[in-house]
Motif scaffolding. Structure first.
Motif, PDB file in Angstrom:
ATOM      1  N   THR A 168       0.975  -1.171   0.038  1.00 55.77           N
ATOM      2  CA  THR A 168       0.078   0.135   0.100  1.00 55.77           C
ATOM      3  C   THR A 168       0.827   1.185  -0.009  1.00 55.77           C
ATOM      4  N   MET A 169       0.523   2.205  -0.590  1.00 56.11           N
ATOM      5  CA  MET A 169       1.377   3.487  -0.805  1.00 56.11           C
ATOM      6  C   MET A 169       1.169   4.140   0.384  1.00 56.11           C
ATOM      7  N   PRO A 170       2.249   4.739   0.868  1.00 55.84           N
ATOM      8  CA  PRO A 170       2.253   5.102   2.181  1.00 55.84           C
ATOM      9  C   PRO A 170       1.910   6.729   2.122  1.00 55.84           C
ATOM     10  N   GLY A 171       1.321   7.362   3.126  1.00 57.39           N
ATOM     11  CA  GLY A 171       1.104   8.809   3.323  1.00 57.39           C
ATOM     12  C   GLY A 171       0.624   9.619   2.185  1.00 57.39           C
ATOM     13  N   GLN A 172       1.255  10.465   1.683  1.00 57.91           N
ATOM     14  CA  GLN A 172       0.672  11.410   0.575  1.00 57.91           C
ATOM     15  C   GLN A 172       0.576  10.618  -0.846  1.00 57.91           C
ATOM     16  N   PHE A 173       1.280   9.503  -0.972  1.00 57.48           N
ATOM     17  CA  PHE A 173       1.190   8.850  -2.200  1.00 57.48           C
ATOM     18  C   PHE A 173      -0.238   8.279  -2.289  1.00 57.48           C
ATOM     19  N   LYS A 174      -0.853   7.854  -1.159  1.00 55.92           N
ATOM     20  CA  LYS A 174      -2.059   7.226  -1.081  1.00 55.92           C
ATOM     21  C   LYS A 174      -2.968   8.435  -1.639  1.00 55.92           C
ATOM     22  N   LYS A 175      -2.810   9.191  -0.873  1.00 56.10           N
ATOM     23  CA  LYS A 175      -3.885  10.299  -1.095  1.00 56.10           C
ATOM     24  C   LYS A 175      -4.138  10.987  -2.577  1.00 56.10           C
ATOM     25  N   ILE A 176      -2.741  10.876  -3.291  1.00 54.72           N
ATOM     26  CA  ILE A 176      -2.770  11.198  -4.735  1.00 54.72           C
ATOM     27  C   ILE A 176      -3.459  10.251  -5.364  1.00 54.72           C
ATOM     28  N   GLN A 177      -3.444   8.890  -5.181  1.00 59.39           N
ATOM     29  CA  GLN A 177      -3.915   7.685  -5.614  1.00 59.39           C
ATOM     30  C   GLN A 177      -5.493   7.903  -5.436  1.00 59.39           C
ATOM     31  N   ASP A 178      -5.916   8.247  -4.373  1.00 59.44           N
ATOM     32  CA  ASP A 178      -7.396   8.158  -4.085  1.00 59.44           C
ATOM     33  C   ASP A 178      -7.922   9.338  -5.137  1.00 59.44           C
ATOM     34  N   ILE A 179      -7.461  10.659  -5.165  1.00 60.22           N
ATOM     35  CA  ILE A 179      -7.975  11.699  -5.545  1.00 60.22           C
ATOM     36  C   ILE A 179      -7.934  11.229  -7.203  1.00 60.22           C
ATOM     37  N   TYR A 180      -7.034  10.627  -7.834  1.00 64.00           N
ATOM     38  CA  TYR A 180      -6.835  10.187  -9.183  1.00 64.00           C
ATOM     39  C   TYR A 180      -8.109   9.188  -9.163  1.00 64.00           C
ATOM     40  N   ALA A 181      -8.241   8.288  -8.527  1.00 56.77           N
ATOM     41  CA  ALA A 181      -9.113   7.194  -8.769  1.00 56.77           C
ATOM     42  C   ALA A 181     -10.614   7.954  -8.565  1.00 56.77           C
ATOM     43  N   LYS A 182     -10.853   8.906  -7.983  1.00 60.16           N
ATOM     44  CA  LYS A 182     -12.155   9.590  -7.940  1.00 60.16           C
ATOM     45  C   LYS A 182     -12.257  10.236  -9.395  1.00 60.16           C
ATOM     46  N   GLU A 183     -11.313  10.889  -9.645  1.00 64.05           N
ATOM     47  CA  GLU A 183     -11.483  11.617 -10.976  1.00 64.05           C
ATOM     48  C   GLU A 183     -11.869  10.644 -12.082  1.00 64.05           C
ATOM     49  N   TYR A 184     -11.155   9.700 -12.123  1.00 70.72           N
ATOM     50  CA  TYR A 184     -11.385   8.631 -13.071  1.00 70.72           C
ATOM     51  C   TYR A 184     -12.540   8.038 -13.099  1.00 70.72           C
ATOM     52  N   THR A 185     -13.248   7.887 -11.725  1.00 69.87           N
ATOM     53  CA  THR A 185     -14.573   7.239 -11.802  1.00 69.87           C
ATOM     54  C   THR A 185     -15.546   8.199 -12.250  1.00 69.87           C
ATOM     55  N   ALA A 186     -15.314   9.379 -12.153  1.00 69.83           N
ATOM     56  CA  ALA A 186     -16.107  10.393 -12.667  1.00 69.83           C
ATOM     57  C   ALA A 186     -16.150  10.534 -14.306  1.00 69.83           C
ATOM     58  N   PHE A 187     -14.864  10.578 -14.890  1.00 72.51           N
ATOM     59  CA  PHE A 187     -14.790  10.245 -16.365  1.00 72.51           C
ATOM     60  C   PHE A 187     -15.416   9.016 -16.662  1.00 72.51           C
ATOM     61  N   LYS A 188     -15.407   7.774 -16.183  1.00 72.99           N
ATOM     62  CA  LYS A 188     -15.837   6.582 -16.534  1.00 72.99           C
ATOM     63  C   LYS A 188     -16.452   6.009 -15.500  1.00 72.99           C
ATOM     64  N   PRO A 189     -17.942   6.152 -15.419  1.00 72.56           N
ATOM     65  CA  PRO A 189     -18.582   5.957 -14.189  1.00 72.56           C
ATOM     66  C   PRO A 189     -18.471   4.479 -13.880  1.00 72.56           C
TER      67      PRO A 189
END
Lengths: 181, 724
Positions: free
Chosen positions: B537-558
């Motif tokens: 699992t990505m630690p600290g800030q990396f995990k946050k970046i991942q989550d933000i990206y994933a959210k944006e992706y789901t918005a793009f491709k629901p």
């Protein structure tokens, strides 16, 4: 009239005979396929305490199953063997299931091993599988249906755990590794 | 006593004999004449010692004497007398022969034998009756003389004679090698052999000398010389050097060149056959190395082809090459890549030697069988298919046109150039027309699905390894492979490639919405081979970046969701270290923070930081962040570190096999639970219920033994049961 039907009758039996093996083979093929995939999913599911396997190679219609008593019930730590016979028109009719090891239980006949379970009789549906049956049987051990007892003696003392346990252990035979053979 | 009749009879006989001898001459003058003629004739025929002074005979006189004897019909008696005296005088020849042979046995000089032969010829001439006396006498004389000579020649003579013949042959082909060439080249010598009947008697020996000479010459000239065609040279040599010699034993008495040629025809073709056979044997013996040297050795293969047409040695060739392959190629020490390379060379070489491919078919079978058993064969073939440039030379000739895979072909009997199968083709021989090498390699396996599967695994690795976003190379490969395998099987690869370009597009979109430093490669799970999963699992800030990206992706491709495989990604880090708080971490603490379970992987990661002077290993598995660079710690070398193996990203076929084995284990567990203990035969046959079960009983036994070592099962009294 009698003559007419008599002359027709052999022809009809002949035609039905010739048609039967073909359709029978087809049906057997799909049943075998279904049983094969059920076996595969049962093997891969790894549900604790339940298991079943065909008795002989080349015959998918006779299985042997193993059910462990669920934890927290009076049957905990006991293991029972059952036999499963699939009819040729499975899954449109339920398989015939009997307890092979003596099981003192309100819904199980202590002598024949016959089971009284709604999904094995009128509530059967083709979507059930060996796995669902085994799970139902496992839960039946802990929660008997005392309304329709096959073993009235067991049903009567179900509410007296000590007496029930004594009867249960009197009948119970542990399973040896030598198997049914 | 004698009756009158008997006496009468005797008297008549006497009178007859007298009349015959007296030839009706008056008195007994005829008788006297006969007596004189007899003594002249026997005196003339008497076998003299060579040392004796020759006597003068009046030929007319002698002839007249013989005429008298013929008239009197006493010639047979004279001959008998002659033969008897020859036998008595035989000791003269014996004496000479023994002297010469003793000398030969001492010196082993074939010249002595030549001298002996010449001497015997002198005896022959000295004792010979005049030719004019008629055929009968000469023939009788020759027969008896030869009998006498052969009876006194010792067994060692044959050896000596052989040496002499071979010296004469050597004098023709290589004059320098023979010391006294003049002697053995004496033209009278062969005359003598003929006279004495040696040519006839030792015919087999003479031809064997020639065979041996040919063999030595071929071996000496051609062994290990594969870069030029030798057969024509050998034939030239035969014509220039050997044929002139052959004229001596085989074309004696030929008046014209025409006649000589006719006489040499039979024996000449026998020797030519022997040249071919010797060369063929030699090349067959060298074939494995010739194939290694291909294409430099193409000339040798042409030779072999020509020889095989003359000599039927095809089955020997197959056997010898199969044996060589088994001994030198098909063993665990050989690299799969090398085996494949050699196999490809064998294909190319045997196509030269035997275009219909029967030899190839017979030789290739064991190689193919062996390759099928090697786990990494497919991988090697696929790697060469996509031109995995690491190893340098590819199996495939770049000049070869790319063509679709060819299956076994059916004979086209409408083809005007159709040839029947060669006679030594087996019943299962398939005349595969010279198809390309890749088709042949792929046909090692029954289905090409395996290749496509492995291809996907390889492609996955290569695509994920591409860092610069340039997929042209892979695209080109896939286009090439499409030609070979067809569009259908490669559809998955297409999708994989499309995923890569799509990822870039999606990333661009997501970046526009919400700029991120994260640029993931998004792959479709269903079309990619199973990638190794990891609990990282990505630690600290990396995990946050991942989550933000994933959210944006789901918005793009629901309808889609991202599942991260962080262990396959890379991070570009810039660390600014100045006056930080000191922190020591133990390995275990670190591991629990990032959710890593593999010790080796974590260690490897930490050592990477130690190498860069960021971390310092305080004590074993205790790490401290360095606030300022410590010069002493920089490269301490990796010597003391455990060697950590890299694992490929995508699971290989072998790993899939292990996964498959886990399925089988479930079945074994299931049957042992329900049926109690079982012998291995039952387990093997019950495993037929498991889909795709293809292991042999030996493999199963090995598997069960492994399970026993892990304490899962026990074995007793021939049965396996679950360990409880």
């Amino acid at each position: 009239m009698d003559q007419v039907t008599a002359s027709i009758a052999p022809a009809r039996t002949a035609s039905s005979k010739s048609a039967a093996p073909g359709s029978g083979n087809d049906a057997a093929g799909t049943v075998t396929k279904r049983l094969g995939s059920e076996l595969m999913s049962l093997m891969m599911s790894a549900s604790p305490g339940i298991s079943a396997f065909p008795k002989n190679d080349g015959n998918l219609f006779e299985w042997i199953g193993t059910i462990e008593g669920p934890d927290g019930t009076i049957y905990a730590g006991l293991t029972f063997k059952i036999s499963i016979h699939f009819p040729p028109n499975y899954p449109y009719v339920p398989p015939k299931i009997n307890f092979e090891s003596p099981c003192f239980h309100p819904n199980v006949d202590i002598n024949s091993g016959a089971i009284c379970l709604d999904i094995l009789q009128d509530k059967w549906s083709a979507v059930y599988s060996v796995q669902t049956i085994l799970l139902s049987l496992q839960s039946l051990l802990g929660e008997p249906n005392n309304a329709s007892p096959l073993n009235p003696d067991a049903s009567k003392i179900w509410n007296q755990p000590e007496a029930f346990k004594m009867q249960l252990m009197r009948h119970y035979r542990p399973i040896s590794d030598d198997g049914p053979n | 006593m004698a009756s009158a009749a008997l006496r009468n009879q005797v008297a008549t006989k006497w009178q007859d004999a007298f009349n015959r001898l007296n030839r009706g001459q008056p008195g007994i003058s005829g008788l006297m004449g006969f007596s004189e003629a007899w003594s002249v004739a026997s005196e003339f025929l008497y076998p003299k010692d060579l040392g004796d002074p020759p006597k003068d005979f009046n030929v007319q006189h002698v002839k007249a004497a013989f005429d008298v004897l013929i008239q009197c019909r006493t010639l047979p008696m004279l001959l008998e007398n002659f033969v008897e005296t020859m036998r008595q005088r035989q000791y003269l020849i014996t004496r000479d022969v023994e002297a010469f042979m003793a000398e030969y046995e001492n010196s082993n000089d074939p010249g002595i034998i030549a001298k002996l032969t010449l001497r015997l010829c002198e005896w022959y001439a000295a004792w010979a009756p005049l030719v004019e006396l008629g055929q009968t006498i000469s023939a009788a004389y020759v027969a008896h003389f030869q009998t006498h000579v052969f009876s006194v020649l010792p067994p060692t003579f044959a050896g000596g004679f052989k040496a002499l013949i071979s010296a004469t042959l050597a004098a023709f082909t290589d004059p320098e090698s023979v010391p006294d060439a003049a002697l053995v080249q004496d033209p009278n010598l062969w005359q003598c052999f003929e006279t004495l009947g040696l040519t006839e008697r030792y015919e087999a020996l003479i031809s064997s000398v020639c065979y041996e000479h040919i063999e030595n010459h071929v071996t000496g000239m051609c062994a290990g010389k594969w870069d030029e065609q030798m057969l024509s040279k050998l034939r030239e040599w035969m014509a220039d050097k050997v044929v002139p010699w052959m004229l001596l034993p085989y074309a004696r008495g030929a008046k014209t060149a025409e006649e000589a040629r006719a006489m040499l025809q039979g024996v000449g073709s026998r020797f030519d056959f022997h040249v071919c056979k010797t060369l063929c044997d030699l090349r067959t013996k060298e074939l494995f190395d010739i194939i290694i040297d291909y294409p430099e050795s193409a000339a040798a293969l042409q030779d072999l082809k020509e020889c095989l047409q003359r000599v039927d040695q095809r089955s020997q060739l197959v056997q010898s090459l199969r044996k060589a392959n088994k001994r030198r190629l098909l063993h665990p020490g050989a690299d799969t890549k090398d085996i494949l390379t050699q196999y490809v060379s064998i294909i190319r070489c045997l196509r030269i030697v035997d275009p219909p491919g029967v030899l190839l078919y017979k030789v290739a079978e064991p190689i193919r069988r062996y390759l099928r058993e090697r786990p990494d064969t497919i991988r090697c073939i696929v790697a060469s298919l996509v031109g995995d440039g690491e190893s340098g030379d590819s199996l495939v000739d770049d000049n070869e046109p790319i063509q679709p895979l060819q299956g076994p072909q059916v004979d086209d009997y409408m083809d005007p150039n159709w040839d029947p199968e060669p006679i030594d083709a087996g019943p299962d021989f398939r005349a595969n027309k010279p198809s390309d090498v890749i088709s042949t390699l792929v046909s090692i396996y029954d289905s090409k699905d395996l290749f496509v599967k492995e291809l996907q695994v390889l492609l996955a690795q290569r695509l994920l390894a591409v860092a610069d976003g340039n997929y042209d190379n892979e695209r080109r490969n896939i286009e090439i492979l499409k030609i070979r395998f067809g569009e259908g099987p490669l559809q998955v690869c297409e999708v994989m490639l499309k995923d890569m370009t799509d990822s870039r597009r999606i990333d661009q979109h997501v970046q526009q919405q919400n700029p991120s430093i994260l640029h993931p490669t998004i792959i479709s799970r269903h079309f990619w081979p199973s990638l190794q999963s990891s609990k990282l699992t990505m630690p600290g800030q990396f995990k946050k970046i991942q989550d933000i990206y994933a959210k944006e992706y789901t918005a793009f491709k629901p309808d889609k969701r991202l599942r991260w495989l962080p262990h396959l990604g890379t991070v570009q880090l810039k660390l600014e270290l100045q006056d930080r708080t000191l922190n020591t971490w133990t390995l275990d603490e670190l591991m629990s923070r990032v959710g890593l379970t593999e010790r080796t992987a974590s260690l490897k990661a930490l050592f990477a930081w130690v190498d860069r002077g960021v971390l310092h290993e305080e004590s074993s598995e205790n790490f401290r962040l360095l606030e300022q660079a410590e010069a002493s710690t920089v490269p301490r070398g990796a010597a003391h570190r455990p060697i950590i193996e890299d694992e490929p990203m995508a699971s290989t076929v072998a790993q899939e096999q292990a996964a498959q084995m886990r399925v089988y284990w479930r079945f074994i567990e299931g049957m042992l639970t329900n049926l109690g203990q079982l012998p291995i035969e039952r387990i093997q046959s019950m495993l037929k219920f498991a889909p795709g079960y293809d292991q042999t009983q030996e493999q199963l036994a090995a598997f069960l033994e492994a399970a026993q070592r892990e304490g899962l099962v026990t074995f007793s009294q021939g049965c396996w049961k679950l360990h409880r």
